[in-house]
Scaffold this motif. Structure first.
Motif, PDB file in Angstrom:
ATOM      1  N   ALA A  69       0.915  -1.227  -0.112  1.00 39.85           N
ATOM      2  CA  ALA A  69      -0.005   0.068   0.131  1.00 39.85           C
ATOM      3  C   ALA A  69       0.918   1.209  -0.133  1.00 39.85           C
ATOM      4  CB  ALA A  69      -0.821   0.140   1.330  1.00 39.85           C
ATOM      5  N   ALA A  70       1.908   1.250   0.708  1.00 45.58           N
ATOM      6  CA  ALA A  70       2.974   2.512   0.759  1.00 45.58           C
ATOM      7  C   ALA A  70       3.307   2.751  -0.923  1.00 45.58           C
ATOM      8  CB  ALA A  70       4.253   2.071   1.580  1.00 45.58           C
ATOM      9  N   TRP A  71       3.901   1.373  -1.476  1.00 46.43           N
ATOM     10  CA  TRP A  71       4.151   1.861  -2.962  1.00 46.43           C
ATOM     11  C   TRP A  71       3.044   2.319  -3.586  1.00 46.43           C
ATOM     12  CZ3 TRP A  71       8.126   2.539  -5.782  1.00 46.43           C
ATOM     13  CH2 TRP A  71       8.148   2.247  -6.919  1.00 46.43           C
ATOM     14  N   ASP A  72       1.717   1.733  -3.508  1.00 44.97           N
ATOM     15  CA  ASP A  72       0.616   2.249  -4.153  1.00 44.97           C
ATOM     16  C   ASP A  72       0.394   3.737  -3.977  1.00 44.97           C
ATOM     17  OD1 ASP A  72      -0.271  -0.224  -4.975  1.00 44.97           O
ATOM     18  OD2 ASP A  72      -1.474  -0.788  -3.297  1.00 44.97           O
ATOM     19  N   ASP A  73       0.560   4.186  -2.836  1.00 39.92           N
ATOM     20  CA  ASP A  73       0.294   5.586  -2.290  1.00 39.92           C
ATOM     21  C   ASP A  73       1.278   6.512  -2.942  1.00 39.92           C
ATOM     22  OD1 ASP A  73      -1.086   7.492  -0.486  1.00 39.92           O
ATOM     23  OD2 ASP A  73       0.955   7.847  -0.172  1.00 39.92           O
ATOM     24  N   PHE A  74       2.833   5.876  -3.002  1.00 34.27           N
ATOM     25  CA  PHE A  74       3.683   6.711  -3.834  1.00 34.27           C
ATOM     26  C   PHE A  74       3.444   7.014  -5.219  1.00 34.27           C
ATOM     27  CE2 PHE A  74       7.675   6.900  -6.150  1.00 34.27           C
ATOM     28  CZ  PHE A  74       8.462   7.881  -5.799  1.00 34.27           C
ATOM     29  N   LYS A  75       2.809   5.825  -5.928  1.00 34.39           N
ATOM     30  CA  LYS A  75       2.715   6.000  -7.471  1.00 34.39           C
ATOM     31  C   LYS A  75       1.499   6.733  -7.863  1.00 34.39           C
ATOM     32  CE  LYS A  75       1.819   1.462  -7.994  1.00 34.39           C
ATOM     33  NZ  LYS A  75       1.893   0.187  -8.484  1.00 34.39           N
ATOM     34  N   PHE A  76       0.362   6.590  -6.859  1.00 27.57           N
ATOM     35  CA  PHE A  76      -0.794   7.457  -7.111  1.00 27.57           C
ATOM     36  C   PHE A  76      -0.375   9.167  -6.866  1.00 27.57           C
ATOM     37  CE2 PHE A  76      -4.695   9.568  -4.816  1.00 27.57           C
ATOM     38  CZ  PHE A  76      -5.240   9.271  -5.907  1.00 27.57           C
TER      39      PHE A  76
END
Length: 127
Positions: A69-76
């Motif tokens: 989810a941290a990676w998802d947040d960064f990409k978003f």
């Protein structure tokens, strides 16, 4: 049995060619949370001109991310960075204030940390 509450509450308001989005982060966010809300936000802002998005992120009930989810947040965040005019971060922890400072380097507009949602909203509504 203990119930673990997590997720993202979203309020989206569009006025002409600008949008105001309020995110309330709750608990520890997961990859599945991002799979749910990212397409919704992407479709809502798809046709907006650059720097026409004002965001309030309420982190007062936020407990962190899973690694994915941290990676998802960064990409978003990278996807939206050119669209953001102002981003207000509401919280009570030092790292949340640091998050807002770091966001200033990543987004097209300005980011600022607040201890109260009312102050954050007032700043977002200023011209």
């Amino acid at each position: 049995m203990q119930i673990k509450t997590h997720g993202i509450r979203i309020e989206l308001t569009q006025v002409d060619e600008s949008a105001y989005v309020e995110f309330k982060l709750i608990g520890k966010l997961t990859h599945e949370d991002y799979e749910t809300f990212v397409p919704f936000i992407e479709s809502a802002v798809r046709n907006l001109p650059p720097k026409s998005l004002n965001i309030l992120i309420d982190m007062t009930r936020f407990k962190g991310w899973t690694l994915e989810a941290a990676w998802d947040d960064f990409k978003f965040g990278l996807e939206l960075r050119k669209d953001i005019d102002k981003m207000a971060v509401v919280g009570d922890k030092k790292w949340e204030a640091l998050f807002a400072k770091m966001a200033n380097w990543l987004i097209a507009g300005k980011a600022k940390f607040f201890h109260s949602a009312g102050e954050a909203r007032a700043w977002l509504m200023q011209n």
